[in-house]
Enzyme design. Structure first.
Site: not given
Ligand SMILES: *Cc1c(COP(=O)(O)O)cnc(C)c1O
Length: 406
Positions: A147, A232, A261
């Site tokens: 994700f 990520d 985040k």
């Molecule tokens: C939440 C998340 C994203 C995307 O972040 P948004 O601010 O919602 O675009 C990307 N990678 C990971 C691992 C995430 O948990």
């Protein structure tokens, strides 16, 4: 005509959302009106313990008073100049985040997805300009069950059919391998591979922890083939797993790390790409940008949010409280639990298929005053703010037990 709406009961708010909003979410039917620390209150003043923390955006807790002050003070002075001009916040933000994360260079954006997009652009450009691969041939390797956000490029390399359905055609140049399989990475690399993009722990994928030593092997393989390692850490970073970054569990360093985040403690969309090598230096003026990226309000908020992680020992608390939570969840003798797994305060409880999905358990927990959300149908994710205390976890465990052990 006065179209201002005054409502008091939960149902009327839900009806408004349903009448006027696109139905791209299926939230629990709790209508929240305020939050403080690990606690939130709904419009009828019922109190809940927030064990989702906005998918780890609230590591510092709801409405942290220090971030609130930073936001207000900066909002009174200067909020946006676009990157056409400089500000007295951007440089200090760069220095502080680079020092704290041992990075050489940073590029600020807004959402997590934008940070991912930025890293993909940097990796491709690095591939052409530094690795000298032929034009338009760059390949980026990603993992199944990933994700990374919701843009068309990103959902194009998702393996979740719902995320892709109806949104094609997608960008080429991505190759998918199984998560947690270092050998598969070695096999997938070609002379045109520029990067490997991976989450240290798959969060949305169901709190999937790769085998010990995976990231170390991945680092070694990427080094040997001159391939950038993009981690990520939008969900796993900034203390969530009991380290500042999850990469530290294996003593490695990525080439590009993505954060978002919790970088704002939940006040504001702020994300960033952190770079340890030359990857970000391929950008020239005009190559990439964002009107709001790196704005002074975002920088002031992020500077304070980062300081709080240090000042309040949130990384260590995440480790200690995470271990306590996992230990106590493991102690439950539940007919529904298949496995409890996690690192720090990123914890997943996988239920047996016979339990009929995690959603009804999340609804039952909500009735008891615990907010959490299912991920991947059969997993309950527990990821409270990193400020949580042992007493608050005990309060939660007292309520979790009767739901999972009827
Ligand atoms: C939440 C998340 C994203 C995307 O972040 P948004 O601010 O919602 O675009 C990307 N990678 C990971 C691992 C995430 O948990």
């Amino acid at each position: 005509m006065d179209s201002t709406v005054t409502l008091s009961n939960a149902q009327s708010f839900i009806e408004l959302e349903n009448e006027f909003g696109a139905r791209n979410y299926a939230p629990l039917d709790v209508v929240l009106a305020r939050g403080q620390g690990v606690w939130v209150w709904d419009v009828e003043d019922n109190k809940y313990l927030d064990m989702l923390a906005s998918y780890s955006a609230l590591n510092q807790g709801h409405c942290h008073p220090r971030i609130l002050t930073a936001l207000i003070e900066q909002a009174k002075k200067l909020t946006l100049v676009s990157r056409a001009f400089r500000t007295d916040q951007l440089g200090p933000f760069y220095k502080e985040i680079c020092e704290m994360t041992h990075s050489h260079s940073v590029l600020p954006m807004n959402s997590g997805a934008e940070a991912v997009e930025t890293a993909l652009k940097a990796a491709r450009k690095w591939g052409y300009k530094v690795k000298e691969i032929p034009e338009n041939m760059a390949e980026i390797i990603v993992c199944a069950n990933n994700f990374h956000g919701r843009t068309i490029t990103i959902v194009g390399f998702s393996t979740e059919s719902q995320y892709r359905d109806g949104f094609g055609p997608f960008a080429p140049g991505f190759v998918t391998i199984p998560f947690g399989d270092a050998e598969a990475l070695e096999w997938a690399i070609t002379p045109n591979t520029v990067a490997f993009l991976v989450e240290p722990i798959q969060g949305e994928g169901g709190i999937i922890i790769p085998p010990a030593g995976y990231l170390k092997k991945v680092r070694e393989i990427c080094d040997r083939h001159n391939v950038l390692l993009i981690l990520d850490e939008i969900q796993t970073g900034l203390g969530r797993t009991g380290k500042l970054f999850a990469e530290e569990h294996e003593g490695i360093e990525s080439d590009l790390t993505l954060v978002g985040k919790a970088l704002s403690g939940g006040f504001y969309p702020i994300s960033a790409v952190l770079s340890n090598k030359e990857a970000l230096s391929v950008f020239n003026p005009g190559d990439h940008g964002s009107t709001f990226g790196g704005n002074p309000l975002a920088c002031a908020v992020a500077r304070e949010a980062l300081k709080i992680i240090k000042d309040e020992n949130l990384i260590e608390n995440s480790m200690v409280m995470g271990n306590y939570l996992i230990q106590n969840l493991n102690r439950l003798s539940s007919p529904y639990i298949k496995e409890v797994r996690g690192k720090g305060l990123l914890v997943g409880v996988e239920l047996k298929k016979s339990a009929g999905g995690a959603r009804r358990f999340c609804e039952a927990l909500m009735e008891k005053g615990i907010l959490c959300k299912e991920t991947h149908k059969h997993v309950i994710r527990f990821a409270p703010p990193l400020t949580i205390t042992k007493e608050e976890l005990d309060w939660a465990l007292e309520r979790i037990e009767p739901v999972l052990c009827p």
